[in-house]
Design an enzyme around this catalytic site. Sequence first.
Site, short mmCIF file in Angstrom:
data_model
loop_
_atom_site.label_atom_id
_atom_site.label_comp_id
_atom_site.label_asym_id
_atom_site.label_seq_id
_atom_site.Cartn_x
_atom_site.Cartn_y
_atom_site.Cartn_z
N HIS A 54 0.84 -1.20 0.00
CA HIS A 54 0.00 0.00 0.00
C HIS A 54 0.87 1.25 0.00
O HIS A 54 2.09 1.17 0.13
CB HIS A 54 -0.99 -0.01 1.16
CG HIS A 54 -0.39 0.01 2.53
ND1 HIS A 54 0.36 -1.05 3.03
CD2 HIS A 54 -0.43 0.93 3.53
CE1 HIS A 54 0.74 -0.76 4.27
NE2 HIS A 54 0.28 0.43 4.59
N HIS A 56 1.38 3.90 1.97
CA HIS A 56 1.96 4.60 3.11
C HIS A 56 3.48 4.60 3.03
O HIS A 56 4.10 3.64 2.57
CB HIS A 56 1.49 3.98 4.43
CG HIS A 56 0.04 4.23 4.70
ND1 HIS A 56 -0.70 3.47 5.58
CD2 HIS A 56 -0.82 5.16 4.21
CE1 HIS A 56 -1.94 3.92 5.62
NE2 HIS A 56 -2.03 4.95 4.81
N ASP A 58 5.97 4.21 4.97
CA ASP A 58 6.82 3.18 5.58
C ASP A 58 6.72 1.84 4.85
O ASP A 58 7.36 0.87 5.26
CB ASP A 58 6.50 3.02 7.08
CG ASP A 58 5.04 2.66 7.35
OD1 ASP A 58 4.16 3.06 6.57
OD2 ASP A 58 4.78 1.95 8.35
N HIS A 59 5.97 1.82 3.76
CA HIS A 59 5.90 0.63 2.91
C HIS A 59 6.36 0.94 1.49
O HIS A 59 7.05 0.14 0.87
CB HIS A 59 4.49 0.05 2.91
CG HIS A 59 4.06 -0.45 4.26
ND1 HIS A 59 4.10 -1.78 4.61
CD2 HIS A 59 3.62 0.22 5.36
CE1 HIS A 59 3.70 -1.91 5.88
NE2 HIS A 59 3.41 -0.71 6.35
N HIS A 112 -7.65 -0.48 5.20
CA HIS A 112 -6.55 0.34 5.72
C HIS A 112 -6.21 1.42 4.69
O HIS A 112 -6.09 2.59 5.03
CB HIS A 112 -5.35 -0.55 6.01
CG HIS A 112 -4.21 0.15 6.67
ND1 HIS A 112 -4.26 0.60 7.98
CD2 HIS A 112 -2.97 0.48 6.21
CE1 HIS A 112 -3.11 1.17 8.29
NE2 HIS A 112 -2.32 1.12 7.23
N ASP A 135 -0.54 -4.07 5.96
CA ASP A 135 -1.21 -3.57 7.16
C ASP A 135 -2.70 -3.93 7.17
O ASP A 135 -3.49 -3.26 7.83
CB ASP A 135 -1.05 -2.05 7.27
CG ASP A 135 0.37 -1.65 7.67
OD1 ASP A 135 1.23 -2.54 7.82
OD2 ASP A 135 0.62 -0.43 7.81
N HIS A 174 4.26 -5.37 10.21
CA HIS A 174 4.80 -4.79 11.45
C HIS A 174 4.91 -5.84 12.55
O HIS A 174 4.15 -6.81 12.57
CB HIS A 174 3.90 -3.66 11.96
CG HIS A 174 3.90 -2.43 11.11
ND1 HIS A 174 4.78 -1.40 11.31
CD2 HIS A 174 3.14 -2.09 10.05
CE1 HIS A 174 4.54 -0.44 10.41
NE2 HIS A 174 3.54 -0.85 9.64
#
Length: 260
Positions: A54, A56, A58-59, A112, A135, A174
């Site tokens: 996705h 975001h 941090d991905h 998400h 996530d 995570h």
Amino acid sequence: MKILHIPCLEDNYSYLVINEKTKEAAAVDPAEPHKVFRAAQENGVHLKLVLTTHHHWDHAGGNDKIKQIVPAIKVYGGSVDNVRGCTNKVENGDRIPLGDEISILCLHTPCHTQGHISYYVTGKDGEDPAVFTGDTLFIAGCGKFFEGTAEQMYQSLCVTLGSLPKPTQVFCGHEYTEKNFQFAITVEPDNEKIRQKLAWAQQQRRSGLPTIPSTIGEELETNPFMRVDLPDVQRKVGCKSPVEAIREIRQRKDTWKPTA
């Protein structure tokens, strides 16, 4: 098929999916691209693909850099998710080959984010499949409903992912497992399997070890968000339908504070 986990940032996991026959690899969510590239070099494999769950940061935030490091690499991401650096947009049901033995099935698992993709990976006969859930599905938990609804998360978790073969290994985005089990106990205090998994997760973390992978079978036994079809779980949270229950459990989790 070989799968390596690569801890990144504060508590993220990136992964390498390796075709041991062809020495080709796919990187899942390479948030720290130099770290992922180094792992590929150390294992003597060539990075061919990036599988982005996705958008975001941090991905997907490492995608542009990994394209600089490996100019020919293909970056896959959900068609409606605006993934940074994406070269190949995917839809639910699309298949991506990694060599001649590994097949990657794209599963649209929205909530998400609206375009979130989970990647279901199968290898040669006799190997357990794996799913990279970003996530959407965590061990004993799920992602926050940032862009979607309880109806969508129910469909993503309980229908799409819940219907995968029970031995499927679950690799999430995570390391949230210990806190997730602490919360799960508040939903099902008499679920002995949750208590056992909590004790195991605490021991893993004390030893500096990861808690991934889980399996779809284990999640169906211990993840409250994937157990909302059960009348007993619905009763425990005062609801009368699976969607009501998943909404209620997520609202409780959003305000829950772990005890020291």
